[in-house]
Enzyme design. Structure first.
Site, PDB file in Angstrom:
ATOM      1  N   ARG A 174      46.628  47.744  42.663  1.00 46.00           N
ATOM      2  CA  ARG A 174      46.624  46.273  42.482  1.00 46.00           C
ATOM      3  C   ARG A 174      45.487  46.008  44.050  1.00 46.00           C
ATOM      4  O   ARG A 174      45.723  45.500  44.630  1.00 46.00           O
ATOM      5  CB  ARG A 174      47.549  45.470  43.089  1.00 46.00           C
ATOM      6  CG  ARG A 174      48.363  45.640  42.119  1.00 46.00           C
ATOM      7  CD  ARG A 174      47.627  44.787  40.200  1.00 46.00           C
ATOM      8  NE  ARG A 174      48.419  45.191  39.499  1.00 46.00           N
ATOM      9  CZ  ARG A 174      48.247  46.166  38.390  1.00 46.00           C
ATOM     10  NH1 ARG A 174      47.177  46.560  38.788  1.00 46.00           N
ATOM     11  NH2 ARG A 174      48.789  46.249  37.429  1.00 46.00           N
ATOM     12  N   SER A 249      54.485  37.293  40.262  1.00 41.09           N
ATOM     13  CA  SER A 249      55.265  37.616  41.058  1.00 41.09           C
ATOM     14  C   SER A 249      54.809  37.719  42.613  1.00 41.09           C
ATOM     15  O   SER A 249      53.526  38.277  42.839  1.00 41.09           O
ATOM     16  CB  SER A 249      54.741  39.930  40.619  1.00 41.09           C
ATOM     17  OG  SER A 249      54.494  39.170  39.084  1.00 41.09           O
ATOM     18  N   GLU A 349      47.926  36.295  48.615  1.00 38.99           N
ATOM     19  CA  GLU A 349      47.808  36.086  50.090  1.00 38.99           C
ATOM     20  C   GLU A 349      47.909  34.850  50.546  1.00 38.99           C
ATOM     21  O   GLU A 349      47.919  34.176  49.936  1.00 38.99           O
ATOM     22  CB  GLU A 349      46.210  36.469  49.320  1.00 38.99           C
ATOM     23  CG  GLU A 349      45.910  37.769  49.685  1.00 38.99           C
ATOM     24  CD  GLU A 349      43.840  37.293  49.773  1.00 38.99           C
ATOM     25  OE1 GLU A 349      43.388  37.267  50.455  1.00 38.99           O
ATOM     26  OE2 GLU A 349      43.730  37.848  48.262  1.00 38.99           O
TER      27      GLU A 349
HETATM   28  C1  FAD Z   1      51.607  33.032  36.479  1.00 41.48           C
HETATM   29  C2  FAD Z   1      50.819  33.977  36.276  1.00 41.48           C
HETATM   30  C3  FAD Z   1      50.906  35.519  36.112  1.00 41.48           C
HETATM   31  C4  FAD Z   1      50.294  36.893  36.647  1.00 41.48           C
HETATM   32  N1  FAD Z   1      49.499  38.224  36.604  1.00 41.48           N
HETATM   33  C5  FAD Z   1      49.086  38.427  36.725  1.00 41.48           C
HETATM   34  C6  FAD Z   1      48.741  40.844  35.738  1.00 41.48           C
HETATM   35  O1  FAD Z   1      49.309  40.254  34.953  1.00 41.48           O
HETATM   36  N2  FAD Z   1      48.713  41.108  36.566  1.00 41.48           N
HETATM   37  C7  FAD Z   1      47.801  40.350  37.964  1.00 41.48           C
HETATM   38  O2  FAD Z   1      47.213  41.737  38.361  1.00 41.48           O
HETATM   39  N3  FAD Z   1      47.939  39.640  38.363  1.00 41.48           N
HETATM   40  C8  FAD Z   1      48.723  38.767  38.091  1.00 41.48           C
HETATM   41  N4  FAD Z   1      48.344  37.429  38.407  1.00 41.48           N
HETATM   42  C9  FAD Z   1      47.406  36.524  39.784  1.00 41.48           C
HETATM   43  C10 FAD Z   1      46.578  36.526  39.527  1.00 41.48           C
HETATM   44  O3  FAD Z   1      45.974  35.290  38.143  1.00 41.48           O
HETATM   45  C11 FAD Z   1      45.449  37.561  39.671  1.00 41.48           C
HETATM   46  O4  FAD Z   1      45.570  37.761  41.070  1.00 41.48           O
HETATM   47  C12 FAD Z   1      43.559  36.485  39.057  1.00 41.48           C
HETATM   48  O5  FAD Z   1      42.986  37.513  39.067  1.00 41.48           O
HETATM   49  C13 FAD Z   1      43.569  35.924  40.729  1.00 41.48           C
HETATM   50  O6  FAD Z   1      42.152  34.702  40.157  1.00 41.48           O
HETATM   51  P1  FAD Z   1      42.197  33.555  40.428  1.00 41.48           P
HETATM   52  O7  FAD Z   1      40.479  33.265  40.179  1.00 41.48           O
HETATM   53  O8  FAD Z   1      42.836  32.680  40.616  1.00 41.48           O
HETATM   54  O9  FAD Z   1      41.874  34.078  42.116  1.00 41.48           O
HETATM   55  P2  FAD Z   1      41.960  33.463  43.526  1.00 41.48           P
HETATM   56  O10 FAD Z   1      43.629  33.878  43.847  1.00 41.48           O
HETATM   57  O11 FAD Z   1      41.192  32.263  43.367  1.00 41.48           O
HETATM   58  O12 FAD Z   1      41.277  34.571  44.817  1.00 41.48           O
HETATM   59  C14 FAD Z   1      42.342  35.545  45.236  1.00 41.48           C
HETATM   60  C15 FAD Z   1      41.791  36.374  45.456  1.00 41.48           C
HETATM   61  O13 FAD Z   1      40.372  36.490  45.131  1.00 41.48           O
HETATM   62  C16 FAD Z   1      39.338  36.516  46.311  1.00 41.48           C
HETATM   63  N5  FAD Z   1      37.957  35.585  45.023  1.00 41.48           N
HETATM   64  C17 FAD Z   1      38.140  34.688  44.554  1.00 41.48           C
HETATM   65  N6  FAD Z   1      36.996  34.720  43.865  1.00 41.48           N
HETATM   66  C18 FAD Z   1      36.341  35.582  44.244  1.00 41.48           C
HETATM   67  C19 FAD Z   1      34.644  36.151  44.219  1.00 41.48           C
HETATM   68  N7  FAD Z   1      34.523  35.496  43.233  1.00 41.48           N
HETATM   69  N8  FAD Z   1      33.953  36.997  45.619  1.00 41.48           N
HETATM   70  C20 FAD Z   1      34.908  37.303  46.078  1.00 41.48           C
HETATM   71  N9  FAD Z   1      36.419  37.001  46.518  1.00 41.48           N
HETATM   72  C21 FAD Z   1      36.684  36.093  45.752  1.00 41.48           C
HETATM   73  C22 FAD Z   1      39.743  34.805  47.217  1.00 41.48           C
HETATM   74  O14 FAD Z   1      39.392  34.664  48.595  1.00 41.48           O
HETATM   75  C23 FAD Z   1      41.591  35.244  47.460  1.00 41.48           C
HETATM   76  O15 FAD Z   1      41.448  37.107  48.433  1.00 41.48           O
HETATM   77  C24 FAD Z   1      49.092  36.479  38.418  1.00 41.48           C
HETATM   78  C25 FAD Z   1      49.517  35.232  38.452  1.00 41.48           C
HETATM   79  C26 FAD Z   1      50.316  34.015  37.834  1.00 41.48           C
HETATM   80  C27 FAD Z   1      50.005  32.556  38.265  1.00 41.48           C
END
Ligand code: FAD
Length: 355
Positions: A174, A249, A349
């Site tokens: 992670r 989580s 975060e």
């Molecule tokens: C119900 C639920 C279940 C989940 N299950 C899992 C799981 O099973 N496994 C897991 O690993 N995670 C899980 N997550 C966490 C989350 O879905 C992941 O971390 C996902 O990849 C975040 O994507 P996002 O586009 O929403 O990123 P954001 O939340 O918008 O951003 C996350 C981080 O990435 C950075 N970021 C985003 N896009 C870019 C880009 N294009 N360039 C540079 N930096 C960027 C942001 O600045 C921030 O630091 C879960 C979340 C929820 C709500």
């Protein structure tokens, strides 16, 4: 009130609530916000922020971030760059290049529909494709580092697009360099995945094996079978962020040393744990939270709660601010510390980070 302050190839808006840009639906306002649909818009937005001496940040679906109540005094760039290109290298081997703003689960669905294996166990993870390398998303025995072959980024040092090869990403559990030394330098515009045609090989993740034993697929275990199993398992355990405000989580599973493990097992012989290399162990945070009295918990004072089927997921039932969420988090951390002497660490975060 939201105003458009800049109109070029894109609109930059002023003073908009960030609650809509986190699946926890809390937090203050962004001074400026822009949705980025193309690489050209990204260059333009970056130039505008630099010219106006503003800090900037890129986000995707907001499913792993929580905004501070103080908001963000700079430019928030929401990545909406689309695209899905399937380059067939050989009958077995495909390189799929995906725009960073694509919804991750649609990418999985599309690759599975064409019979490709490699990311099917990552079904239904919320968020965008471009965020998957940031924390090296993983679930049910797969992680994105296993299939990613290169990452296209906008390099703020040169103002150009470039490619970061997998070896340079520093992928760990992670984690990746996009959370540390690449933060603020590289903005991800596309990712390329190396996927193969065929069926995934067993053994599968324990929960998936169990599911398949109880729900036999009646044929070979294809990527679609794994995708369907993972979706069914996830839906039985996790809330849909479109319906219930949460960020998955909320705490990482703590790793404790051998002495703490011995003490824990004296008091709780049945404590679940996974042994790690140094004789210590990883303890499921969900178990600690449950034992500390927070199973299916609804906190009237803060408007926060825990998801009935998974106490590791904190849900915003009627919280008014991030302060409420952090107060609820503090209650859980204090209770777990008092009972087990173990400190839980937050996974999503909190943005912006303290300077
Ligand atoms: C119900 C639920 C279940 C989940 N299950 C899992 C799981 O099973 N496994 C897991 O690993 N995670 C899980 N997550 C966490 C989350 O879905 C992941 O971390 C996902 O990849 C975040 O994507 P996002 O586009 O929403 O990123 P954001 O939340 O918008 O951003 C996350 C981080 O990435 C950075 N970021 C985003 N896009 C870019 C880009 N294009 N360039 C540079 N930096 C960027 C942001 O600045 C921030 O630091 C879960 C979340 C929820 C709500």
């Amino acid at each position: 009130m939201t105003y458009v302050v800049y109109t070029g190839v894109m609109n930059i808006i002023e003073n908009t609530s960030l609650g809509e840009y986190s699946t926890m639906r809390l937090g203050g306002a962004a001074r400026y916000l822009v949705e980025i649909h193309t690489r050209q818009e990204l260059k333009e937005a970056y130039a505008w922020a630099t010219e106006n001496q503003l800090p900037f940040i890129m986000i995707g679906g907001g499913s792993n971030i929580i905004w501070q109540d103080s908001g963000f005094e700079g430019l928030v760039m929401v990545n909406r760059i689309h695209g899905y290109e399937d380059y067939v290298e050989s009958p077995e081997s495909h390189f799929v290049t995906v725009g960073a703003g694509e919804i991750w689960d649609t990418v999985v669905a599309r690759s599975v529909a064409t019979g490709l294996t490699g990311i099917e166990a990552l079904s239904l993870i919320p968020g965008t494709a471009g965020a998957t390398p940031v924390q090296n998303v993983g679930a049910y025995g797969q992680e994105i580092a296993q299939t990613i072959s290169s990452i296209e980024v906008f390099d703020t040092q040169t103002g150009q697009l470039t490619n970061v090869p997998t070896e340079a990403c520093g992928f760990g559990y992670r984690s990746s360099k996009f959370q540390t030394e690449y933060r603020g330098r590289f903005y991800i515009t596309a990712i390329t995945l190396h996927l193969t045609v065929g069926n995934p090989y067993p053994p599968f993740y324990k929960t998936v094996e169990q599911y398949l034993a109880e729900n036999p697929p009646g044929g070979p275990v294809t990527p679609r079978v794994i995708r369907d199993a993972v979706i069914a398992i996830r839906q039985s355990k996790l809330p849909d962020p479109a319906e219930v405000a949460n960020t998955g989580s909320f705490f990482a599973n703590p790793i404790i040393n051998a002495d703490t493990l011995a003490e824990l097992r004296m008091k709780y012989p049945d404590a679940p744990h996974w042994l790690v290399d140094n004789g210590g162990a990883k303890i499921p945070a969900a178990w600690l939270i449950e034992q500390a009295g927070f199973k299916d918990y609804h906190d009237e004072e803060t408007g926060m709660g825990t998801w009935p089927a998974q106490p590791l997921v904190l849900i915003n039932e009627h919280a008014k601010s991030t302060k409420d969420l952090l107060a609820f988090k503090a209650k859980i951390v204090a209770a777990v510390e008092a009972k087990f002497g173990i400190t839980l660490v937050q996974e999503p975060e909190l943005l912006p980070k303290a300077q």
